[in-house]
Design an enzyme around this catalytic site. Structure first.
Site, PDB file in Angstrom:
ATOM      1  CB  SER A   1      -0.912   0.022   1.233  1.00  0.00           C
ATOM      2  OG  SER A   1      -0.162   0.294   2.406  1.00  0.00           O
TER       3      SER A   1
ATOM      4  CE  LYS B   1      -3.172   2.136  12.975  1.00  0.00           C
ATOM      5  NZ  LYS B   1      -3.917   1.083  12.274  1.00  0.00           N
ATOM      6  CG  ASP B   2      -1.885  -2.451  11.648  1.00  0.00           C
ATOM      7  OD1 ASP B   2      -2.944  -2.230  12.257  1.00  0.00           O
ATOM      8  OD2 ASP B   2      -1.521  -1.811  10.641  1.00  0.00           O
TER       9      ASP B   2
ATOM     10  CB  THR C   1     -14.208   3.161  11.918  1.00  0.00           C
ATOM     11  OG1 THR C   1     -13.000   2.612  12.487  1.00  0.00           O
ATOM     12  CG2 THR C   1     -15.386   2.740  12.780  1.00  0.00           C
TER      13      THR C   1
ATOM     14  CB  SER D   1     -10.959   0.459  14.477  1.00  0.00           C
ATOM     15  OG  SER D   1     -10.759   0.522  15.869  1.00  0.00           O
TER      16      SER D   1
ATOM     17  NE  ARG E   1      -8.225   2.053  18.683  1.00  0.00           N
ATOM     18  CZ  ARG E   1      -8.226   3.282  18.178  1.00  0.00           C
ATOM     19  NH1 ARG E   1      -8.599   4.311  18.917  1.00  0.00           N
ATOM     20  NH2 ARG E   1      -7.868   3.501  16.928  1.00  0.00           N
ATOM     21  NE  ARG E   2      -9.123   4.634  14.281  1.00  0.00           N
ATOM     22  CZ  ARG E   2      -8.297   4.262  13.312  1.00  0.00           C
ATOM     23  NH1 ARG E   2      -8.760   3.552  12.295  1.00  0.00           N
ATOM     24  NH2 ARG E   2      -7.022   4.595  13.350  1.00  0.00           N
TER      25      ARG E   2
ATOM     26  NE  ARG F   1     -10.103  -4.450   5.652  1.00  0.00           N
ATOM     27  CZ  ARG F   1      -9.575  -5.527   5.080  1.00  0.00           C
ATOM     28  NH1 ARG F   1     -10.284  -6.614   4.950  1.00  0.00           N
ATOM     29  NH2 ARG F   1      -8.341  -5.509   4.626  1.00  0.00           N
ATOM     30  N   GLY F   2     -10.237  -1.242   3.082  1.00  0.00           N
ATOM     31  CA  GLY F   2      -9.544  -0.543   2.011  1.00  0.00           C
ATOM     32  C   GLY F   2      -8.456   0.353   2.551  1.00  0.00           C
ATOM     33  CG  ASN F   3      -4.678   0.245   1.056  1.00  0.00           C
ATOM     34  OD1 ASN F   3      -4.447  -0.330   2.113  1.00  0.00           O
ATOM     35  ND2 ASN F   3      -4.378  -0.281  -0.123  1.00  0.00           N
TER      36      ASN F   3
ATOM     37  CB  THR G   1     -10.300   2.717  -0.686  1.00  0.00           C
ATOM     38  OG1 THR G   1      -9.439   2.327  -1.759  1.00  0.00           O
ATOM     39  CG2 THR G   1     -11.647   2.046  -0.872  1.00  0.00           C
ATOM     40  NE  ARG G   2      -9.660   1.729   5.817  1.00  0.00           N
ATOM     41  CZ  ARG G   2      -9.630   1.053   6.953  1.00  0.00           C
ATOM     42  NH1 ARG G   2     -10.036   1.616   8.070  1.00  0.00           N
ATOM     43  NH2 ARG G   2      -9.183  -0.183   6.991  1.00  0.00           N
TER      44      ARG G   2
ATOM     45  CB  CYS H   1      -4.655  -5.641  16.044  1.00  0.00           C
ATOM     46  SG  CYS H   1      -3.025  -6.388  16.137  1.00  0.00           S
TER      47      CYS H   1
END
Length: 331
Positions: free
Chosen positions: A18, A86-87, A130, A132, A134-135, A152-154, A157-158, A263
């Site tokens: 990415s 974080k990943d 999102t 996540s 958590r978010r 999803r997506g990079n 894309t988001r 994660c």
């Protein structure tokens, strides 16, 4: 035949494909090259997280972006790999070490909304994307009326999912097909800054509202132990390691490990150096945001004490019901 000078030895740096991964990996590779005097080569590795379109929480728990890079390291396809910390799963695999944690950048999450809106100004029932939990949980805790949409997506894309925003050309195919259907998305401020996408940020979310993921804003440079001990870039790796960052992320990841949370778990944590010590704050959420456990603890700012601080705060959270709240594995 005479040997080539040692300075011509090339080290290979593994990266996901990415735009964000390549950008942050190149930054680290150039720093190592400058410090060591050795040239580098990027090795692109395709990971399960890049080719699977399902929700992150269903892609095997942890490490979907890290596993292929780690395998490439273990099999000698590259000499070092750069991860978003974080990943990275909190359990360190045998045969690999985190040789450097460069200085951390912005830890915050960022709201990227249509029409310059902030979190408080989003209309009732606004759709926020999102991937996540958590978010999503902390967004619902602040704004229970919001509709959280799993995406999803990079990064490009988001961003393209937000009404009125065109997608940036950094995605690899995952998550394409839907555009402009959301009022906002939440992304890591660090990733947006690394890609030069700060103009899309309409609000930086204060950690008082949204605690980041453990390790957010930090990178991990991983390698085989012999590379860190006496490889051609051993000295450069040691020089790149930032002690305040390592102390903070050690505490955060120790908390995550003791909670046996991956994660994708609805857990936030942030450690910082304060008044000569290390202070760690953490939150465990129910996924619907109706219940949050938020606790903090302070300890010594030493390598030996950082992990212990994370474990102690995790024990406090567990004693207060964190496992039942977030359905943490192993409890």
């Amino acid at each position: 035949m005479s040997q080539a000078p040692a300075s011509t030895a090339t080290f290979r740096v593994g990266t996901r494909g990415s735009a964000l991964a390549v950008t942050q990996t190149t930054t680290v590779a150039e720093a190592l090259a400058a410090a060591s005097g050795h040239p580098y080569e990027l090795v692109r590795v395709k990971t399960e997280g890049d080719v699977t379109s399902g929700p992150l929480s269903q892609l095997g728990g942890t490490g979907v972006f890290a596993a292929a890079l780690r395998l490439a390291l273990l099999e000698g396809e590259c000499d070092v790999a750069v991860h978003s910390l974080k990943d990275l799963p909190s359990a360190q695999p045998q045969g690999l070490v985190i040789a450097a944690t460069p200085a951390r950048v912005d830890v915050r999450d960022a709201l990227c909304a249509r029409d310059g809106l902030t979190l408080a100004a989003l209309p009732p029932g606004a759709k926020v994307g999102t991937g996540s939990p958590r978010r999503g949980a902390q967004l619902l805790a602040a704004r229970p009326d919001l509709q959280i949409v799993d995406i999803r997506g990079n990064v490009g894309t988001r961003l393209g999912r937000v009404a009125g925003k065109a997608p940036a050309a950094d995605d690899g195919g995952v998550g394409r097909g839907v555009q402009g259907d959301l009022d906002a998305v939440v992304l890591a401020a660090a990733g947006l800054a690394r890609l030069g996408f700060e103009e899309h940020i309409t609000e930086y979310l204060d950690p008082a509202v949204m605690l980041p993921a453990p390790g957010q804003g930090a990178l991990a440079v991983e390698c085989r132990p012999e590379t860190a001990a006496d490889g051609v870039i051993a000295g450069a790796l040691a020089a790149l390691d930032d002690l305040p960052t390592r102390l903070a992320v050690t505490a955060e990841r120790a908390l995550l490990s003791r909670l046996e949370a991956g994660c994708a778990a609805p857990v936030g944590a942030l450690a910082s150096l304060q008044n000569g010590g290390l202070r760690l704050e953490a939150v465990v959420c129910s996924t619907d945001g109706t219940r949050l456990l938020r606790r903090s603890l302070a300890g010594e700012a030493t390598a030996g004490a950082a992990a212990g601080l994370g474990v102690r705060l995790a024990e406090q959270l567990l004693a207060d019901g964190a496992a039942e709240l977030a359905a943490l594995a192993g409890h």
